[in-house]
Design an enzyme around this catalytic site. Structure first.
Site, mmCIF file in Angstrom:
data_model
loop_
_atom_site.group_PDB
_atom_site.id
_atom_site.type_symbol
_atom_site.label_atom_id
_atom_site.label_comp_id
_atom_site.label_asym_id
_atom_site.label_seq_id
_atom_site.Cartn_x
_atom_site.Cartn_y
_atom_site.Cartn_z
ATOM 1 N N HIS A 43 0.831 -1.204 0.000
ATOM 2 C CA HIS A 43 0.000 0.000 0.000
ATOM 3 C C HIS A 43 0.869 1.258 0.000
ATOM 4 C CE1 HIS A 43 -2.281 -3.319 1.741
ATOM 5 N NE2 HIS A 43 -3.380 -2.709 1.363
ATOM 6 N N GLU A 46 -17.231 -3.867 25.099
ATOM 7 C CA GLU A 46 -16.410 -5.075 25.226
ATOM 8 C C GLU A 46 -15.189 -5.033 24.305
ATOM 9 O OE1 GLU A 46 -19.684 -5.041 24.538
ATOM 10 O OE2 GLU A 46 -20.555 -5.698 26.442
ATOM 11 N N HIS A 84 -28.287 -14.644 25.780
ATOM 12 C CA HIS A 84 -27.178 -14.501 26.717
ATOM 13 C C HIS A 84 -26.451 -15.809 26.997
ATOM 14 C CE1 HIS A 84 -28.932 -10.623 27.251
ATOM 15 N NE2 HIS A 84 -28.189 -10.302 28.287
#
Ligand SMILES: Cc1ncc(C[n+]2csc(CCOP(=O)(O)OP(=O)(O)O)c2C)c(N)n1
Ligand SMILES: [Mg+2]
Length: 678
Positions: free
Chosen positions: A38, A416, A478
């Site tokens: 790149h 999270e 959950h």
């Protein structure tokens, strides 16, 4: 006083533009030679990087891990040639010109994306967009925390990040920016490569976000500059250094800057420019040198930067030598936990074997943490807003707050992924052992950063509670099912699923001792009996407690029948209790001799020698019991085995009802055994 706030004058007589052009040339030539890579980003950000390094950054290539160095994170990791060109120019020992000529080849230092540990001075692995900036938040937080403990005289550095459009579009950036702004991480300075281009074309194809406004809303200090105006960039960095908040410097740049025909086009993002355009670029930027040739005066100017860093390091070493904090800082940075931690855990196990303590393993973890955190202050805890479910805080842990970094408990918020990345940054920075909690099901949300914990070999400890249908009423949204398989499939990650309070303490000890590997502690919401004493061989001896950490080998025989085994029941966590009950039932009702193997950690068991594994697994048919997906278990049960566990998603109901509903019971295990062996 902040030793690094003052900008230095441009070095030597060589212009910074020439220094930047050296980056451009090395990037385009390396990518061309590799026929892969790149060039656009390094060429576009060469000016910003040059100003940052030539006037501000303090690093010492001859001591790349000097603790008080500034951290540089190339969040836009696809622009790795920017980092490698910088390292060559600065004179890192392992980054000779030959390495640039071997860009992206097997065995070279110049991997496709920067990899931590693969070349000196790479602070973190990047490439998955958004990870770098989020990891940097952890580094900048660790810097503040370490400064709070050991003083600004010894800990006083910046974390600089180059992030692209991609990093800022990724969701994790939102979590990271919010947390950094809230915590006022003033030593974090992010350069946004605002080139308005990504792979598919202009960013306007997919975003209308006002990024400066977004950062402002999160409490950042925000500036916008022309990223090719070196004076403006320098002024912005000075202002950013003075700010009491994290800083975004939006740098308007042109991708592939210098390439006369392709500059500004997405075509420079991820492909070689081609011989003709490279020749035209040389002409355009006035670079008359052959590929991989950097004239001495330009190289010298770059090497002077390294000398400045070395001088700063020497000054720091003198301050350290004279400081009463010396030993404490050195030991923290080395990450050495005192023996007292493990002595405390040994005493803990002894006490709870004797008491036969029956608690949920999440509770056992909290209790073990109480002993650990009392014995060392290197551990820093946290949770993604589930502190009182994950049970991650212990007595006397003060919280980290904006402008108050002396504590050791981090409220990561409902983030999270950001938490996992921040923990990577804390571990990489050094000085702390981070652990953080959430529900196991939300390992999915943290996954990108967890993978990097493993890839980088960082001691990050994930406390993941509510580990199965055993969590009950919250239901299938959950209840993890496939998560253990996903985590176990991740290389270099120890997944611990302890069965009782003793195994929990053992697994904590193993996680803390795994300096080069992250761990996940998979813990129950529901209470579990203490199994070790009642059913281990030790129970038959006079001494119920042994100092041996039996989880150390990953799996062990918890219950060996008096007679030759007819079946071996293998289980983890909350299902070990079920296996033990099944074994008793088989023995009393059917006179079938069943062994029970507790297998808290597959990875450690795999590392044992063949004899040990054979002895544990035995030659009788095997049944695995785990309230999760079967995937992977066939390895342990073989062709002739059976599996008692989940075959789909869970349901919402009290846990005992769910175990019965999904047929994960001693009766079901006994029935499976009879089917298997009779
Ligand atoms: C999480 C993630 N998704 C996708 C990719 C693939 N990818 C690499 S670079 C890139 C575009 C990035 O755009 P930008 O950050 O603007 O970089 P620029 O083109 O300006 O160099 C993408 C989609 C990736 N590396 N990581
Ligand atoms: Mg871009």
């Amino acid at each position: 006083m902040n030793s690094q706030a003052a900008a230095l004058k441009p070095v030597a007589a060589v212009s910074e533009r020439d220094m930047a052009n050296a980056i451009r040339a090395l990037a385009m030539d390396s990518v061309q030679k590799a026929n892969s890579g790149h060039p656009g980003m390094p060429m576009g950000m060469a000016d910003v990087a040059t100003v940052l390094f030539s006037r501000f950054i303090n690093i010492d290539p001859s001591a790349p891990n000097w603790p008080d160095r500034d951290r540089f994170v190339l969040s836009a990791g696809h622009g790795s040639m920017l980092q490698y060109a910088l390292h060559f120019l600065l004179g890192y020992d392992d980054m000779r010109i030959e390495e640039l000529q071997r860009f992206r080849q097997l065995g070279s230092r110049t991997a496709g994306h920067p990899e931590y540990g693969h070349a000196l001075g790479i602070e973190t692995t990047t490439g998955p967009l958004g990870q770098g900036i989020s990891t940097a938040v952890g580094m900048a937080l660790a810097e503040r925390m370490l400064a709070a403990r050991h003083g600004a005289d010894l800990v006083d550095h910046f974390t600089y990040v180059i992030a692209g459009d991609g990093c800022l579009q990724e969701g994790i950036s939102h979590e990271a920016i919010d947390l950094a702004g809230h915590l006022k991480l003033s030593r974090l300075i992010v350069f946004w490569d605002d080139n308005a281009i990504s792979i598919d074309g202009p960013t306007s194809l997919s975003t209308s976000m006002d990024q400066p406004a977004r950062f402002k809303a999160a409490g950042w200090h925000v500036q916008s500059v022309d990223g090719h105006d070196m004076g403006a960039v320098a002024a912005a960095i000075e202002a950013a250094q003075q700010s009491d908040r994290p800083s975004l410097i939006a740098c308007r740049t042109m991708i592939g800057k210098g390439a006369p025909n392709l500059g500004g086009s997405e075509k420079t993002h991820g492909a070689p420019l081609g011989d003709a355009e490279i020749a035209a670029t040389r002409e355009n930027i006035g670079w008359a040198y052959a590929p991989f040739e950097v004239p001495d005066d330009i190289l010298f100017a770059w090497r002077e930067i390294a000398e400045r860093g070395q001088a700063a390091r020497h000054a720091w070493e003198q301050r350290l030598a004279a400081s009463p904090q010396r030993q404490a800082l050195e030991s923290a940075v080395a990450g050495n936990l005192p023996d007292t931690v493990f002595e405390a855990l040994g005493a803990f196990r002894k006490e709870h074997v004797e008491k036969a303590t029956k608690v949920a393993t999440r509770k056992a973890s909290e209790m073990a943490l109480g002993a650990i955190n009392a014995a060392t202050d290197l551990t820093v805890g946290g949770s993604a807003d589930l502190t009182h479910s994950n049970l991650t805080i212990t007595k006397g842990m003060d919280r980290i707050a904006p402008d108050d970094y002396a504590g050791r408990y981090i409220h990561y918020g409902i983030r999270e992924h950001g938490m996992a990345a921040a923990m990577n940054g804390i571990a990489l920075h050094g000085g702390f052992v981070p652990y953080g909690g959430t529900f196991l099901c939300f390992a999915d949300y943290a996954r990108g950063a967890m993978r990097l914990s493993a890839l980088m070999g960082q001691r990050v400890i994930y406390v993941m509670t509510h580990d199965s249908i055993g969590l009950g009423e919250d239901g299938p949204t959950h209840q993890p099912v496939e998560h253990l398989a996903m985590l176990r499939a991740t290389p270099n990650l120890n997944v611990f699923r302890p069965a009782d309070i003793i195994e929990t303490a053992e697994c904590w000890e193993l996680a803390l001792k795994s300096k080069n590997r992250p761990s996940v502690l998979v813990l129950s919401r529901q209470n579990l009996p203490m199994l070790r004493q009642a059913h281990s061989e030790e129970a038959h001896s006079d001494e119920p407690h042994s100092d041996e950490n039996r989880s150390r080998q990953g799996a062990y025989i918890l219950r060996e029948p008096a007679e030759h085994r007819a079946v071996t029941l293998i289980a983890t966590g909350s299902e070990v209790e079920i296996a033990v009950a099944a074994a008793e039932r088989l023995e009393t009702e059917h006179r079938i001799a069943a062994a029970v193997v507790s297998m808290p950690c597959w990875e450690l068991f795999e590392e044992q020698d063949a004899d040990y594994r054979k002895a544990v697994l035995g030659s009788a048919p095997r049944i695995a019991i785990e309230a999760a997906a079967r995937l992977g278990w066939d390895r342990w049960i073989g062709d002739t085995g059976a599996f008692v566990g989940m075959a789909g998603f869970g349901a919402s109901a009290p846990a005992p009802d769910l175990y019965r509903h999904f047929d994960i019971t001693p009766e079901a295990v006994a029935a499976a055994t009879l089917k298997l062996i009779i």
